[in-house]
Design an enzyme around this catalytic site. Structure first.
Site, PDB file in Angstrom:
ATOM      1  CD  GLU A 119      21.713  54.675  61.984  1.00 16.75           C
ATOM      2  OE1 GLU A 119      21.446  54.265  60.835  1.00 16.75           O
ATOM      3  OE2 GLU A 119      21.444  55.834  62.373  1.00 16.75           O
ATOM      4  CB  THR A 129      19.856  51.652  59.457  1.00 15.46           C
ATOM      5  OG1 THR A 129      20.060  50.524  60.316  1.00 15.46           O
ATOM      6  CG2 THR A 129      18.400  51.703  59.036  1.00 15.46           C
ATOM      7  N   GLY A 130      19.680  52.334  56.248  1.00 15.90           N
ATOM      8  CA  GLY A 130      19.314  53.325  55.251  1.00 15.90           C
ATOM      9  C   GLY A 130      19.688  52.873  53.860  1.00 15.90           C
ATOM     10  CB  THR A 137      25.325  60.854  57.251  1.00 21.51           C
ATOM     11  OG1 THR A 137      25.041  61.873  58.214  1.00 21.51           O
ATOM     12  CG2 THR A 137      25.812  61.512  55.960  1.00 21.51           C
ATOM     13  CG  ASP A 142      25.063  54.063  59.469  1.00 20.86           C
ATOM     14  OD1 ASP A 142      24.269  53.949  58.527  1.00 20.86           O
ATOM     15  OD2 ASP A 142      24.697  54.116  60.664  1.00 20.86           O
TER      16      ASP A 142
END
Length: 262
Positions: A111, A33-34, A91, A89
């Site tokens: 996550e 996510t992000g 960070t 992912d």
């Protein structure tokens, strides 16, 4: 619609593009996510359309799940997958040990569950995410809504005995109301400035009643792929102690960039 990309956007994209080298047809992949993870999902969608890539993705948030479906990736639950080949992912911070702070997007609980259910976790980031000591980015702690003032007070009291530079604790808001995670919980952001002992802090925080999970990822990340604004990508893998550098030519009018930003 096309547009010119900033150096940070280019860095995120090339990191995401390089990460696709770790994905093959038939894999079950954890989707982070992000903003950087969204670029990765877009790259996978492009590979599905143009190269016939067939994977099953386990998203770490509702937002990621919707994006994955939009670009043509088959989405399944972690219960259906049971075990994943890799999770990729972003960070918010990482240090030289590849210990992470995650949760700026409010999804660190899912996550962490998805990452630990994977054979490998690979982080994609721009160079600004590397720090000498974790803590400049606030540490997210997911808590249940019931008894929130009590839980917050216990966290503040616990921080007195921790080796950190700051001890401010704030409730994450979305407008005039508390931010609510996909699991229906709240997030307390710990403004610690510097965390001397992430492992100790993580263990102590998670013992507090009302705390669900914190955003410290310790001994979970296997490799980090770092993008730079000039198209360079550096990869460091701690599992085999290797590092390498590649370079991409980035075109500002590629439609994938506009899609991610919308």
């Amino acid at each position: 619609m096309s547009r010119e990309m900033s150096p940070i956007e280019k860095a995120k994209f090339v990191a995401a593009k390089q990460a696709t080298e770790h994905v093959e047809s038939g894999m079950k992949v954890g989707l982070g996510t992000g903003s950087t993870a969204e670029w990765f999902v877009q790259c996978l969608g492009e590979m599905a359309r143009e190269e016939g890539l067939k994977i099953k993705g386990v998203p770490t948030s509702k937002r990621t799940g919707l994006l994955a479906q939009k670009v043509g990736i088959e989405v399944i639950t972690l219960e259906e997958a049971k075990w994943l080949d890799v999770t990729i992912d972003g960070t918010d911070e990482y240090d030289s040990d590849l210990t992470l702070i995650k949760g700026g997007g409010g999804a660190h609980l899912r996550e962490k569950v998805v990452a630990t259910a994977s054979e490998r976790m690979i982080v994609i980031a721009d160079a600004s995410k590397k720090v000498e000591a974790l803590g400049a980015f606030p540490l997210p702690v997911e808590v249940i809504p019931f008894g929130l003032p009590v839980t917050q007070g216990l966290i503040e009291e616990t921080l007195i005995g921790m080796d950190v530079l700051g001890r401010e604790v704030t409730l994450r808001m979305k407008g005039d109301v508390p931010f609510v995670t996909d699991e229906g919980n709240f997030i307390l952001d710990l403004h610690l400035k510097r965390i001397a002992n992430p492992r100790q802090l993580s263990l102590v925080i998670n013992q507090i009643p009302g705390v669900v999970e914190n955003g410290l990822f310790i001994d979970i990340c296997d490799a980090v792929i770092v993008g730079h604004g000039d198209g360079r990508v550096t990869t460091r893998d701690i599992t085999d102690n290797t590092a390498n550098v590649v370079r991409f030519d980035v075109l500002d009018d590629d439609n994938i960039f506009a899609d991610v930003a919308d």
